[in-house]
Scaffold this motif. Structure first.
Motif, PDB file in Angstrom:
ATOM      1  N   LEU A   4       0.852  -1.187   0.000  1.00 16.58           N
ATOM      2  CA  LEU A   4       0.000   0.000   0.000  1.00 16.58           C
ATOM      3  C   LEU A   4       0.891   1.242   0.000  1.00 16.58           C
ATOM      4  CD1 LEU A   4      -2.756   1.435   0.279  1.00 16.58           C
ATOM      5  CD2 LEU A   4      -2.586   1.084   2.763  1.00 16.58           C
ATOM      6  N   VAL A   5       0.632   2.148  -0.945  1.00 16.86           N
ATOM      7  CA  VAL A   5       1.408   3.378  -1.042  1.00 16.86           C
ATOM      8  C   VAL A   5       0.466   4.564  -0.900  1.00 16.86           C
ATOM      9  CG1 VAL A   5       2.958   4.772  -2.465  1.00 16.86           C
ATOM     10  CG2 VAL A   5       3.081   2.267  -2.579  1.00 16.86           C
ATOM     11  N   PHE A   6       0.690   5.384   0.116  1.00 11.88           N
ATOM     12  CA  PHE A   6      -0.074   6.613   0.331  1.00 11.88           C
ATOM     13  C   PHE A   6       0.704   7.784  -0.279  1.00 11.88           C
ATOM     14  CE2 PHE A   6      -1.846   4.715   4.502  1.00 11.88           C
ATOM     15  CZ  PHE A   6      -3.039   4.361   3.890  1.00 11.88           C
ATOM     16  N   VAL A   7       0.025   8.635  -1.055  1.00 10.05           N
ATOM     17  CA  VAL A   7       0.670   9.832  -1.604  1.00 10.05           C
ATOM     18  C   VAL A   7      -0.160  11.042  -1.178  1.00 10.05           C
ATOM     19  CG1 VAL A   7       1.529  11.011  -3.641  1.00 10.05           C
ATOM     20  CG2 VAL A   7       1.559   8.506  -3.548  1.00 10.05           C
ATOM     21  N   HIS A   8       0.425  11.888  -0.336  1.00 13.77           N
ATOM     22  CA  HIS A   8      -0.315  12.981   0.285  1.00 13.77           C
ATOM     23  C   HIS A   8      -0.471  14.178  -0.649  1.00 13.77           C
ATOM     24  CE1 HIS A   8       3.199  15.601   0.991  1.00 13.77           C
ATOM     25  NE2 HIS A   8       3.873  14.515   1.326  1.00 13.77           N
ATOM     26  N   GLY A   9      -1.240  15.160  -0.199  1.00 11.99           N
ATOM     27  CA  GLY A   9      -1.458  16.373  -0.960  1.00 11.99           C
ATOM     28  C   GLY A   9      -0.583  17.508  -0.476  1.00 11.99           C
ATOM     29  N   ILE A 177      -2.066   2.083  -4.888  1.00  6.47           N
ATOM     30  CA  ILE A 177      -1.716   3.474  -4.596  1.00  6.47           C
ATOM     31  C   ILE A 177      -2.975   4.233  -4.209  1.00  6.47           C
ATOM     32  CG2 ILE A 177      -0.769   5.628  -5.497  1.00  6.47           C
ATOM     33  CD1 ILE A 177       1.006   4.060  -7.327  1.00  6.47           C
ATOM     34  N   VAL A 178      -2.915   4.929  -3.080  1.00 10.00           N
ATOM     35  CA  VAL A 178      -4.000   5.790  -2.618  1.00 10.00           C
ATOM     36  C   VAL A 178      -3.447   7.214  -2.584  1.00 10.00           C
ATOM     37  CG1 VAL A 178      -5.602   6.327  -0.748  1.00 10.00           C
ATOM     38  CG2 VAL A 178      -5.002   3.932  -1.250  1.00 10.00           C
ATOM     39  N   ALA A 179      -3.974   8.068  -3.444  1.00 11.99           N
ATOM     40  CA  ALA A 179      -3.460   9.434  -3.562  1.00 11.99           C
ATOM     41  C   ALA A 179      -4.559  10.433  -3.262  1.00 11.99           C
ATOM     42  CB  ALA A 179      -2.898   9.658  -4.967  1.00 11.99           C
ATOM     43  N   HIS A 180      -4.150  11.563  -2.684  1.00 12.33           N
ATOM     44  CA  HIS A 180      -5.105  12.592  -2.262  1.00 12.33           C
ATOM     45  C   HIS A 180      -4.717  13.945  -2.844  1.00 12.33           C
ATOM     46  CE1 HIS A 180      -6.404  15.624   0.972  1.00 12.33           C
ATOM     47  NE2 HIS A 180      -7.534  15.215   0.424  1.00 12.33           N
ATOM     48  N   SER A 181      -5.700  14.672  -3.380  1.00 14.56           N
ATOM     49  CA  SER A 181      -5.538  16.070  -3.767  1.00 14.56           C
ATOM     50  C   SER A 181      -4.403  16.236  -4.782  1.00 14.56           C
ATOM     51  CB  SER A 181      -5.321  16.914  -2.506  1.00 14.56           C
ATOM     52  OG  SER A 181      -5.434  18.288  -2.764  1.00 14.56           O
ATOM     53  N   LEU A 182      -3.434  17.115  -4.492  1.00 11.52           N
ATOM     54  CA  LEU A 182      -2.288  17.291  -5.378  1.00 11.52           C
ATOM     55  C   LEU A 182      -1.588  15.967  -5.645  1.00 11.52           C
ATOM     56  CD1 LEU A 182      -0.093  18.999  -6.845  1.00 11.52           C
ATOM     57  CD2 LEU A 182       0.942  19.387  -4.596  1.00 11.52           C
ATOM     58  N   GLY A 183      -1.606  15.066  -4.671  1.00 13.42           N
ATOM     59  CA  GLY A 183      -0.968  13.763  -4.850  1.00 13.42           C
ATOM     60  C   GLY A 183      -1.532  12.977  -6.012  1.00 13.42           C
ATOM     61  N   HIS A 196       5.565   2.212 -17.569  1.00 16.72           N
ATOM     62  CA  HIS A 196       6.004   1.179 -18.513  1.00 16.72           C
ATOM     63  C   HIS A 196       7.520   1.007 -18.464  1.00 16.72           C
ATOM     64  CE1 HIS A 196       6.992  -0.644 -22.447  1.00 16.72           C
ATOM     65  NE2 HIS A 196       5.848  -1.278 -22.271  1.00 16.72           N
ATOM     66  N   GLU A 197       8.234   2.124 -18.430  1.00 18.30           N
ATOM     67  CA  GLU A 197       9.702   2.084 -18.415  1.00 18.30           C
ATOM     68  C   GLU A 197      10.227   1.329 -17.202  1.00 18.30           C
ATOM     69  OE1 GLU A 197      13.474   5.217 -17.952  1.00 18.30           O
ATOM     70  OE2 GLU A 197      11.422   5.979 -18.206  1.00 18.30           O
ATOM     71  N   PHE A 198       9.620   1.545 -16.030  1.00 19.11           N
ATOM     72  CA  PHE A 198      10.124   0.941 -14.799  1.00 19.11           C
ATOM     73  C   PHE A 198       9.377  -0.338 -14.400  1.00 19.11           C
ATOM     74  CE2 PHE A 198      11.644   5.312 -14.447  1.00 19.11           C
ATOM     75  CZ  PHE A 198      12.954   5.120 -14.017  1.00 19.11           C
ATOM     76  N   SER A 199       8.445  -0.765 -15.240  1.00 18.42           N
ATOM     77  CA  SER A 199       7.685  -2.015 -14.994  1.00 18.42           C
ATOM     78  C   SER A 199       6.963  -2.003 -13.659  1.00 18.42           C
ATOM     79  CB  SER A 199       8.630  -3.235 -15.071  1.00 18.42           C
ATOM     80  OG  SER A 199       9.243  -3.312 -16.334  1.00 18.42           O
ATOM     81  N   TRP A 200       6.398  -0.834 -13.300  1.00 21.57           N
ATOM     82  CA  TRP A 200       5.638  -0.764 -12.064  1.00 21.57           C
ATOM     83  C   TRP A 200       4.296  -1.459 -12.240  1.00 21.57           C
ATOM     84  CZ3 TRP A 200       6.793   5.114 -12.077  1.00 21.57           C
ATOM     85  CH2 TRP A 200       8.064   5.335 -11.512  1.00 21.57           C
ATOM     86  N   LYS A 201       3.885  -2.184 -11.217  1.00 23.31           N
ATOM     87  CA  LYS A 201       2.603  -2.885 -11.227  1.00 23.31           C
ATOM     88  C   LYS A 201       1.660  -2.188 -10.242  1.00 23.31           C
ATOM     89  CE  LYS A 201       4.877  -7.352 -12.119  1.00 23.31           C
ATOM     90  NZ  LYS A 201       6.260  -6.891 -11.917  1.00 23.31           N
ATOM     91  N   VAL A 202       0.627  -1.564 -10.775  1.00 22.68           N
ATOM     92  CA  VAL A 202      -0.356  -0.859  -9.947  1.00 22.68           C
ATOM     93  C   VAL A 202      -1.740  -1.362 -10.351  1.00 22.68           C
ATOM     94  CG1 VAL A 202      -1.206   1.383  -9.147  1.00 22.68           C
ATOM     95  CG2 VAL A 202       1.175   1.159  -9.887  1.00 22.68           C
ATOM     96  N   PRO A 203      -2.120  -2.557  -9.884  1.00 20.62           N
ATOM     97  CA  PRO A 203      -3.419  -3.092 -10.286  1.00 20.62           C
ATOM     98  C   PRO A 203      -4.593  -2.240  -9.832  1.00 20.62           C
ATOM     99  CG  PRO A 203      -2.405  -4.436  -8.568  1.00 20.62           C
ATOM    100  CD  PRO A 203      -1.376  -3.485  -9.033  1.00 20.62           C
ATOM    101  N   THR A 204      -4.422  -1.470  -8.737  1.00 18.76           N
ATOM    102  CA  THR A 204      -5.509  -0.597  -8.270  1.00 18.76           C
ATOM    103  C   THR A 204      -4.953   0.767  -7.893  1.00 18.76           C
ATOM    104  OG1 THR A 204      -6.815  -2.451  -7.415  1.00 18.76           O
ATOM    105  CG2 THR A 204      -7.329  -0.261  -6.559  1.00 18.76           C
ATOM    106  N   LEU A 205      -5.593   1.798  -8.454  1.00 24.55           N
ATOM    107  CA  LEU A 205      -5.294   3.188  -8.109  1.00 24.55           C
ATOM    108  C   LEU A 205      -6.546   3.787  -7.488  1.00 24.55           C
ATOM    109  CD1 LEU A 205      -3.607   5.817  -8.238  1.00 24.55           C
ATOM    110  CD2 LEU A 205      -4.448   6.127 -10.581  1.00 24.55           C
ATOM    111  N   VAL A 206      -6.398   4.390  -6.313  1.00 23.12           N
ATOM    112  CA  VAL A 206      -7.504   5.054  -5.619  1.00 23.12           C
ATOM    113  C   VAL A 206      -7.164   6.530  -5.518  1.00 23.12           C
ATOM    114  CG1 VAL A 206      -8.839   5.206  -3.487  1.00 23.12           C
ATOM    115  CG2 VAL A 206      -8.061   2.966  -4.306  1.00 23.12           C
ATOM    116  N   THR A 207      -8.017   7.383  -6.096  1.00 27.40           N
ATOM    117  CA  THR A 207      -7.809   8.824  -6.013  1.00 27.40           C
ATOM    118  C   THR A 207      -8.922   9.440  -5.169  1.00 27.40           C
ATOM    119  OG1 THR A 207      -8.871   9.005  -8.198  1.00 27.40           O
ATOM    120  CG2 THR A 207      -6.476   9.101  -8.124  1.00 27.40           C
ATOM    121  N   LEU A 208      -8.540  10.354  -4.282  1.00 28.77           N
ATOM    122  CA  LEU A 208      -9.463  10.952  -3.323  1.00 28.77           C
ATOM    123  C   LEU A 208      -9.356  12.475  -3.390  1.00 28.77           C
ATOM    124  CD1 LEU A 208      -8.544   8.622  -0.298  1.00 28.77           C
ATOM    125  CD2 LEU A 208     -10.418   8.296  -1.930  1.00 28.77           C
ATOM    126  N   GLY A 209     -10.497  13.158  -3.530  1.00 26.88           N
ATOM    127  CA  GLY A 209     -10.489  14.616  -3.594  1.00 26.88           C
ATOM    128  C   GLY A 209      -9.606  15.133  -4.709  1.00 26.88           C
TER     129      GLY A 209
END
Length: 294
Positions: A4-9, A177-183, A196-209
């Motif tokens: 789980l990755v949280f990205v703040h605003g 990834i759960v990101a909020h606002s500016l995040g 694609h370049e870094f082969s990141w796997k993000v099966p679910t993205l959650v955006t809030l506000g």
């Protein structure tokens, strides 16, 4: 369990990253409890990249950084930044149904104000009207717009912020990834360009506000679809959250397959935008929980 990755605003400068992470965790666990889920996300499965001090440091020396913009405006702001903010304010005025006579009444010199985003006194007056609407925050709208503009247009700010977020993503793991606002802007822009370049796997993205669907931001990002590797995209917003003016639908933010929007929630924080009000909501918490266990 997935990572789980949280990205703040924005507006998180001078705060302790560990304390902020704990606040997010506690809000999520409250939401899980309200959803009837007797579970907790282990701390070692949660990453919280912190960029609050970096954003503040790089923005501090830029023109027009005074906190009393609604009271005084600022004359040194670059024309492009003014236009970016004015367009977002105009979208807010239309979406909120604000009357022109109320904007005129809020101007420093009502008899001289002209309607339209080309007129900066009109923008300042409109922000004052938004600020006076109970539960809304014109100042927050202006600040998040300004930070988005600076993140997108100043390479030094963008590089430092993205370097920190990138360290939370590894190619050998699946991430929710759960990101909020500016995040949400940072995460979308980063994944669009580099997943694609870094082969990141993000099966679910959650955006809030999220302000992604506000016209000048969408125009700057030019969305054409989901970032590479994003299978499910869940976007939750409070209709009274002035930062998240529009849903992430094909009318405002084209993406294929379509993003799932959830706008039936009420964020209980004073400006309807706080992260705790989003994470404590049972529907949001359940979606995060289910995504982690898939």
């Amino acid at each position: 369990m997935r990572q789980l990755v949280f990205v703040h605003g924005r507006s998180q400068q001078f705060k302790d990253a560990a304390d902020l992470k704990q606040q997010w965790i506690e809000a999520l666990h409250q939401g899980l409890a309200d959803a009837g889920i007797d579970a907790a996300v282990p701390d070692n499965r949660i990453r919280f990249p912190y960029y609050g001090d970096a954003l503040h440091h790089f923005s501090e020396g830029l023109p027009g950084n005074a906190p009393d913009v609604i009271t005084k405006g600022y004359s040194e702001m670059a024309a492009g930044e003014k236009q970016f903010i004015a367009q977002m304010v105009a979208d807010a005025v239309q979406q909120l149904g604000i009357r022109e006579e109320d904007i005129t009444a809020a101007a420093d010199q009502p008899g001289q104000i002209e309607k339209g985003v080309q007129n900066w006194p009109w923008t300042i007056a409109a922000l004052r009207v938004i600020e006076d609407i109970p539960g809304l925050a014109g100042l927050a709208l202006e600040f998040v717009t300004r930070d988005v503009f600076r993140y997108l247009r100043y390479p030094g700010i963008q590089t430092v912020i993205e370097d920190g977020v990138q360290q939370a993503l590894t190619p050998d793991e699946e991430h929710v990834i759960v990101a909020h606002s500016l995040g949400t802007v940072i995460v979308y822009n980063l994944l669009k360009r580099k997943a694609h370049e870094f082969s990141w796997k993000v099966p679910t993205l959650v955006t809030l506000g999220s302000p992604l669907a506000v016209r000048p931001i969408a125009q700057a990002l030019r969305p054409t679809g989901r970032p590479h590797g994003v299978k499910d995209w869940f976007n939750a917003f409070d209709p009274q959250d002035v930062v998240a003016l529009n849903p992430l639908d094909n009318d405002h933010f084209p993406a294929h397959p379509e993003i799932e929007n959830y706008g039936q929630m009420r964020n209980g924080t004073p400006d309807h935008h706080g992260i705790s009000g989003y994470l404590e909501h049972a529907v949001v918490a359940r979606r995060i929980h289910d995504a982690l266990l898939r």
